[in-house]
Design an enzyme around this catalytic site. Structure first.
Site, PDB file in Angstrom:
ATOM      1  N   ASP A   1      51.779  15.557 -40.784  1.00 59.78           N
ATOM      2  CA  ASP A   1      53.106  15.847 -40.957  1.00 59.78           C
ATOM      3  C   ASP A   1      53.618  16.733 -42.093  1.00 59.78           C
ATOM      4  O   ASP A   1      52.973  15.931 -42.924  1.00 59.78           O
ATOM      5  CB  ASP A   1      54.213  14.952 -40.742  1.00 59.78           C
ATOM      6  CG  ASP A   1      55.579  15.007 -40.668  1.00 59.78           C
ATOM      7  OD1 ASP A   1      56.350  15.491 -39.778  1.00 59.78           O
ATOM      8  OD2 ASP A   1      56.609  14.534 -41.734  1.00 59.78           O
TER       9      ASP A   1
ATOM     10  N   SER B   1      54.147  20.339 -38.200  1.00 60.12           N
ATOM     11  CA  SER B   1      55.371  20.245 -38.473  1.00 60.12           C
ATOM     12  C   SER B   1      56.518  20.370 -37.885  1.00 60.12           C
ATOM     13  O   SER B   1      56.621  21.441 -36.810  1.00 60.12           O
ATOM     14  CB  SER B   1      55.596  20.282 -39.527  1.00 60.12           C
ATOM     15  OG  SER B   1      56.966  19.755 -39.997  1.00 60.12           O
ATOM     16  N   ASN B   2      57.971  19.950 -37.708  1.00 59.03           N
ATOM     17  CA  ASN B   2      59.171  20.016 -37.594  1.00 59.03           C
ATOM     18  C   ASN B   2      59.560  21.677 -37.864  1.00 59.03           C
ATOM     19  O   ASN B   2      60.433  22.086 -37.088  1.00 59.03           O
ATOM     20  CB  ASN B   2      60.012  19.115 -36.693  1.00 59.03           C
ATOM     21  CG  ASN B   2      59.421  18.543 -35.651  1.00 59.03           C
ATOM     22  OD1 ASN B   2      59.146  18.455 -34.707  1.00 59.03           O
ATOM     23  ND2 ASN B   2      60.672  17.035 -35.600  1.00 59.03           N
TER      24      ASN B   2
END
Length: 253
Positions: free
Chosen positions: A40, A147-148
């Site tokens: 992340d 990751s977002n």
């Protein structure tokens, strides 16, 4: 509800903690078969800079705004995922910031919102990030973000922090149009690395993300940098630590 005054330091910690709806207790795990690690973004990039930027721009209400913004950002991303929709990180972050400012009766211009959202593409590294990544690369591990954050944001932050020689192209949820914790987001790892999920370790900053990755089938290290409580739902991540030592142990280093 009674409100208590916060020091600047406490405000930043609380605003940052809103990014980490936590998880689980530490547990050792064998990791000899891990060949790649998916990170992340916030395990490597210090997201506290976002809260600091908000407080710097709006000293009186900045702490409250930063906390409300992060809570709404995650709420909107999860809402979109549950509804099968996807606007992308920048759009969701901007909408969340506009809503949060309005809820606090704070005037924030479109330009100010844009500047604050851009901070996500300018985050510095956590102090332990580069040494750990270099150690992992020397050990022959493949590394990438999952990751977002949008692809342009991840690429900009990688360039600014000179990570291109250590990590493969980032895996943004832009690729699958589904924010984490959608299984479609986590499935980018096996697709990109060409490895089974059992051979990929996932390194999470948020407890909810560690839980989602574990549900998907990854062996997961939760980097609980802010010391937040564990998520109440099982299972626990394979390893938990306040720094990237958990990721090293997950990889067998």
């Amino acid at each position: 509800m009674t409100q208590f005054p916060l020091s600047r330091r406490s405000a930043l910690q609380l605003a940052s903690a809103a990014l980490v709806p936590a998880l689980s207790s530490p547990a050792e795990a064998g990791s000899g078969s891990i060949r790649a690690l998916a990170f992340d973004g916030f395990t490597i990039f210090d997201v506290r800079a976002v809260a600091a930027a908000v407080v710097s721009r709006f000293p009186e209400k900045g702490a409250a705004l930063a906390t409300a913004w992060m809570n709404k950002l995650f709420a909107l991303s999860w809402l979109e995922t549950s509804a099968g929709r996807y606007s992308g990180f920048e759009a969701v972050a901007d909408a969340a910031l506009a809503f949060s400012a309005a809820s606090l009766h704070l005037s924030v211009t479109e330009a100010e919102r844009r500047d604050l959202v851009t901070v996500f593409a300018q985050l510095p590294l956590w102090p332990d990030a580069r040494p750990v990544l270099e150690t992992m690369r020397r050990a022959g591990l493949r590394l990438a973000f999952l990751s977002n954050l949008s692809a342009p944001m991840l690429q900009a932050a990688m360039r600014a922090n000179h990570l291109d020689d250590l990590m493969e192209p980032p895996l943004s949820t832009d690729r699958v149009h589904a924010f984490k914790p959608s299984p479609r987001a986590y499935a980018m790892g096996p697709d990109a690395f060409g490895l089974p999920r059992e051979a990929i370790g996932f390194v999470a900053f948020g407890g909810w993300d560690a839980l989602g990755a574990t549900w998907f089938g990854y062996r997961t290290a939760w980097i609980n940098r802010l010391g937040v409580p564990a998520e109440p739902l099982p299972p626990a991540p394979a390893l938990t630590a306040p720094d990237l030592s958990a990721a090293l142990r997950l990889a067998g280093i």
